[in-house]
Write a protein that holds these residues in place. Sequence first.
Motif, PDB file in Angstrom:
ATOM      1  N   ALA A 292       4.239  -1.727  -0.932  1.00 26.42           N
ATOM      2  CA  ALA A 292       4.143  -0.496  -0.150  1.00 26.42           C
ATOM      3  C   ALA A 292       2.695  -0.174   0.194  1.00 26.42           C
ATOM      4  O   ALA A 292       2.410   0.434   1.233  1.00 26.42           O
ATOM      5  N   ARG A 293       1.778  -0.587  -0.666  1.00 24.42           N
ATOM      6  CA  ARG A 293       0.355  -0.355  -0.395  1.00 24.42           C
ATOM      7  C   ARG A 293      -0.091  -1.089   0.866  1.00 24.42           C
ATOM      8  O   ARG A 293      -0.859  -0.556   1.675  1.00 24.42           O
TER       9      ARG A 293
ATOM     10  N   HIS B 218       0.902   3.219   1.420  1.00 25.48           N
ATOM     11  CA  HIS B 218       1.047   4.138   0.289  1.00 25.48           C
ATOM     12  C   HIS B 218      -0.009   3.806  -0.772  1.00 25.48           C
ATOM     13  O   HIS B 218      -0.148   2.646  -1.168  1.00 25.48           O
ATOM     14  N   PRO B 219      -0.743   4.801  -1.242  1.00 29.92           N
ATOM     15  CA  PRO B 219      -1.735   4.517  -2.292  1.00 29.92           C
ATOM     16  C   PRO B 219      -1.057   4.147  -3.600  1.00 29.92           C
ATOM     17  O   PRO B 219       0.039   4.627  -3.913  1.00 29.92           O
ATOM     18  N   VAL B 220      -1.691   3.271  -4.348  1.00 28.98           N
ATOM     19  CA  VAL B 220      -1.183   2.873  -5.664  1.00 28.98           C
ATOM     20  C   VAL B 220      -2.024   3.579  -6.724  1.00 28.98           C
ATOM     21  O   VAL B 220      -3.248   3.425  -6.767  1.00 28.98           O
ATOM     22  N   ALA B 221      -1.362   4.375  -7.567  1.00 32.65           N
ATOM     23  CA  ALA B 221      -2.077   5.139  -8.587  1.00 32.65           C
ATOM     24  C   ALA B 221      -2.768   4.206  -9.576  1.00 32.65           C
ATOM     25  O   ALA B 221      -2.334   3.069  -9.793  1.00 32.65           O
ATOM     26  N   ARG B 222      -3.842   4.712 -10.186  1.00 36.53           N
ATOM     27  CA  ARG B 222      -4.570   3.898 -11.158  1.00 36.53           C
ATOM     28  C   ARG B 222      -3.687   3.475 -12.318  1.00 36.53           C
ATOM     29  O   ARG B 222      -3.784   2.352 -12.820  1.00 36.53           O
ATOM     30  N   ARG B 223      -2.811   4.395 -12.745  1.00 32.06           N
ATOM     31  CA  ARG B 223      -1.912   4.066 -13.862  1.00 32.06           C
ATOM     32  C   ARG B 223      -1.005   2.907 -13.492  1.00 32.06           C
ATOM     33  O   ARG B 223      -0.642   2.090 -14.342  1.00 32.06           O
TER      34      ARG B 223
END
Length: 289
Positions: free
Chosen positions: A113-114, A119-124
Amino acid sequence: MATSHRRAVAGMLLVTLMWSIAGVVTRQLDSARSFEVTFWRSLFTALSLGAYYAFVHGRSTLKLLADGGRPLWISGLMWSVMFTCFMVALTLTTVANVLITMSLAPLLTAVLARFTLGHPVARRTWFAIVIAGAGIVWMYGYSVSADPKHLLGSMVALGVPVASAINWNTLQRSGRSVDLVPALLIGALISSAVTLPLSLPLQASPHDIGLLAVLGVFQLAIPCMLAVRVARALHAPEISLLALLEIVFGIAWAWLGASEQPAPQVLAGGALVLATLAFNEAWGMRRLA
């Protein structure tokens, strides 16, 4: 609302329990192997879903399939890949290897998705990808040293989360909702049609056909239709977190019902993957609360 949410959670628990029986039932087969296992399960899934649609929608079923457009058919193709890879992988390696490999679906979906949807991918999530990847590599390393056939099975199982990620992102890019049930019907039809020639000559005993009919109806068709309904009352992280129970249930069934005890390396690598995924999804639920 609280009651509706509790019912949805209970429904999702039932779904994962029904999904989880595939491994232990497959281990009870007499003579059906590889592609034939996939053919019979997909055939009975298609028959049951077709009967459902014929009863509910009658002659308008074909129109519903035609109106779904390109996203529906791409989704159906991805479901066919998932159906085929899953059952073939179960005939090549352990239930634990297959289920833990499949658990990578949420992470692969986030990464795809990134690049396809922005869509941004969270650090977690990046952290979870690194840790879960280490657990998978650990498992695969053991598979190479134990039996190359296990590695092949795990690689085939990898087709499930990859197809799942492509499926989800395709539906998101379409900009509109695509009903899962007709996509499942298309996937089952494609899977059974493709694997039939590879299954000849058919060798399944009546006992095998009965078990694979159970899988087609009660392990796939019914729980997937139920999942469509309960998903409306749950957030995506909740669904992903509850779906992890399929792995726990599936390994337990295979252990208790087929004496398939996972190797310590598989348990350790799997525990690392599951703990990481659970943390990632639980943190996502916390942010939505």
